[in-house]
Design an enzyme around this catalytic site. Structure first.
Site, mmCIF file in Angstrom:
data_model
loop_
_atom_site.group_PDB
_atom_site.id
_atom_site.type_symbol
_atom_site.label_atom_id
_atom_site.label_comp_id
_atom_site.label_asym_id
_atom_site.label_seq_id
_atom_site.Cartn_x
_atom_site.Cartn_y
_atom_site.Cartn_z
ATOM 1 N N LYS A 75 0.861 -1.182 0.000
ATOM 2 C CA LYS A 75 0.000 0.000 0.000
ATOM 3 C C LYS A 75 0.897 1.232 0.000
ATOM 4 O O LYS A 75 1.975 1.229 0.623
ATOM 5 C CB LYS A 75 -0.880 -0.037 1.254
ATOM 6 C CG LYS A 75 -1.855 1.123 1.379
ATOM 7 C CD LYS A 75 -2.719 0.941 2.625
ATOM 8 C CE LYS A 75 -3.750 2.044 2.772
ATOM 9 N NZ LYS A 75 -4.637 1.802 3.930
ATOM 10 N N SER A 150 -9.518 1.721 2.694
ATOM 11 C CA SER A 150 -8.620 2.495 1.873
ATOM 12 C C SER A 150 -7.591 1.651 1.126
ATOM 13 O O SER A 150 -7.039 2.103 0.130
ATOM 14 C CB SER A 150 -7.903 3.530 2.741
ATOM 15 O OG SER A 150 -7.142 2.886 3.749
ATOM 16 N N SER A 174 -9.873 -0.863 6.748
ATOM 17 C CA SER A 174 -9.251 -0.693 5.431
ATOM 18 C C SER A 174 -8.564 -1.911 4.855
ATOM 19 O O SER A 174 -8.145 -1.881 3.699
ATOM 20 C CB SER A 174 -8.243 0.452 5.476
ATOM 21 O OG SER A 174 -8.918 1.655 5.313
HETATM 22 N N1 GLN Z 1 -13.152 3.731 6.022
HETATM 23 C C1 GLN Z 1 -12.517 4.094 7.243
HETATM 24 C C2 GLN Z 1 -12.132 5.541 7.211
HETATM 25 O O1 GLN Z 1 -12.436 6.170 6.276
HETATM 26 C C3 GLN Z 1 -11.362 3.192 7.502
HETATM 27 C C4 GLN Z 1 -10.095 3.636 6.912
HETATM 28 C C5 GLN Z 1 -8.932 2.816 7.338
HETATM 29 O O2 GLN Z 1 -9.083 1.763 7.965
HETATM 30 N N2 GLN Z 1 -7.745 3.320 7.052
HETATM 31 O O3 GLN Z 1 -11.534 6.052 8.102
#
Ligand code: GLN
Length: 471
Positions: A75, A150, A174
């Site tokens: 990532k 993400s 994410s």
């Molecule tokens: N969708 C969640 C957010 O927007 C999780 C993001 C993540 O785990 N980095 O914060």
């Protein structure tokens, strides 16, 4: 070809049917062929080829490590010295890592091969990949859909069969949500199981790195490699890293699920039915399944967004155009340098979260929001740990529905925040959680089952997953 497991890949390597050089060549070719999915922000062909040569030599000498020849995508928030990293943001466009994240170093030490960096929501803030400054990654299952976020690029790289595995990070879902949307396995380890050194921070008391893979066994092998104490991260636990299996359980398990999760109006009816079919199968196989109460479900998303935005507003203060990150050309004095650099460098969602986080931390509001959310976090953690003294593992759907179309929900941030309703409990409580693929749905798409276990009990998490996977 892409091998279905590390085990089969190693058999092929040892039998001389393939080589790391060949595997890298094929992976890079597949990445090029699938370029329209926008999965990779950057491939590292030179590095990958050099690593392949080195690992081929080790294989010949019989000294290769446990992840020999395993092609892995990172990532775009994991540092790899001398390579670009940007957290999907214009703020860090063109930035080069000054050092290597512990997790990346451990992969390399285990003789994995790093293929490139994948698209993600900006600073890992998002559920659909659409906050990325590089445009969203498309879901390999259906390119009109989001791969989730993400870590959508890492999930897609595995689902598209480009590389063997990938690393993502999970703050509120994410890893697990993109895994559910792409039909892959993904695990968020216990908070403190894996080092955060060299991981671009979003919310430091939540962030954990974990892998995506095509099988439970591969997922366990990679998690074992990246886990364990790190002198560079004091929040990383000294506990020894156990074998994570998946070792078949020797006794019937007790599973628990939350009634409030399964009764949630947002939950797709077919996913709900699938879950209860699985419950019946578990019982038929001799396991116990208990319905539990969880009165805090509606509080989870607010707790998560108050605490993570507060931490993000502090973590992202360093991007000021002076120390690090984009520097505006239009500044006239020091204050305008800060303002313009940050306004130009950060996208809309990141700015929204910095503002929200600054607000909940500000004098006069601190107790009402941040202080209260901290207390609520403790209540949720206690309730979760209490439930996990009664059952071996908690199970439920990972997401309320299957992958949604790109462009559909992004106009309303609060709709998107509610996507996280089932995944934020684990990082709020600091416990490990996993997605295993389920489905397909009658719409043809994958979805996922989520499993949660007690802190540092990854072996049990993998055992529970193994039981479900074998039904
Ligand atoms: N969708 C969640 C957010 O927007 C999780 C993001 C993540 O785990 N980095 O914060």
């Amino acid at each position: 070809m892409i091998y279905p497991s590390i085990e089969s890949l190693h058999s092929a390597l040892h039998a001389g049917q393939t080589s790391c050089a060949e595997l890298v060549k094929e992976a890079l070719q597949r990445a090029e062929e699938k370029a329209d999915l926008n999965i990779f922000i950057e491939l590292f062909p030179e590095t990958a080829r050099a690593q392949a040569r080195a690992v081929d030599a080790k294989l010949a000498a019989g000294t290769a490590g446990p992840l020999a020849g395993v092609t892995i995508a990172l990532k775009d928030n994991l540092c790899f010295k001398g390579h670009g990293v940007s957290a999907g943001s214009n703020m860090l466009r063109g930035f080069e890592s000054q050092f290597t994240a512990t997790v990346v170093q451990r992969l390399i030490d285990a003789d994995a091969i790093i293929l490139g960096r994948t698209g993600c929501d900006e600073f890992a803030m998002g559920s659909s990949n659409e906050t990325s400054a590089y445009g969203p990654v498309k879901n390999p299952v259906d390119p009109s859909l989001t791969p989730g976020g993400s870590s959508g690029g890492s999930a897609a790289a595995v689902a598209a069969g480009i590389c063997h595995a990938a690393l993502g990070s999970d703050t509120g879902g994410s890893i697990r949500q993109p895994a559910a949307f792409t039909g892959t396995y993904g695990v968020k380890p216990t908070y403190g199981r894996v080092s955060r050194h060299g991981v671009i921070a979003y919310a430091s008391s939540f962030d954990q790195v974990g892998p995506f893979a095509r099988s439970l066994d591969d997922l366990a092998r990679i998690t074992e490699v990246i886990s364990g104490a790190d002198a560079f991260d004091t929040t990383c636990s000294e506990r020894p890293v156990p074998a994570m299996g998946p070792i078949p359980a020797e006794r019937p398990f007790t599973f628990g699920y939350y009634k409030e999760v399964l009764d949630n109006p947002a939950l797709d009816a077919e996913i709900r039915q699938y879950f209860f079919d699985r419950v019946d199968q578990l019982k038929a196989a001799g396991h116990r399944v208990e319905a539990l109460d969880f009165p805090y479900l509606d509080a989870l998303v607010p707790i998560y967004y108050i605490l993570t935005t507060a931490e993000a507003s502090s973590n992202l203060a360093r991007y000021d155009g002076v120390h690090i990150g984009h520097r505006s050309e239009k500044a006239t004095d020091l204050e305008s340098l800060y303002k313009k650099s940050r306004s130009e460098g950060f996208g809309e969602e990141v700015q929204r979260r910095i503002l929200l986080g600054t607000f909940v931390l500000s004098a006069g509001y601190f107790d009402a929001f941040y202080g209260k959310a901290q207390k609520a976090r403790r209540v949720v953690r206690d309730a979760t740990l209490e439930a996990l003294t009664q059952v071996d593992a908690l199970i439920g759907p990972t997401t309320p529905h299957t992958a949604f179309p790109l462009g559909q929900e992004y106009t309303d941030p609060t709709v998107l925040y509610l996507e996280d309703i089932f995944t934020v409990q684990a990082p709020i409580a600091g416990i490990p959680a996993m997605n295993i693929p389920a489905g397909p749905h009658s719409n043809g798409l994958p979805f996922g089952m989520q499993i949660m276990a007690g802190p540092f009990d990854e072996p049990k998490l993998f055992q529970a997953a193994h039981i479900l996977d074998c039904l």
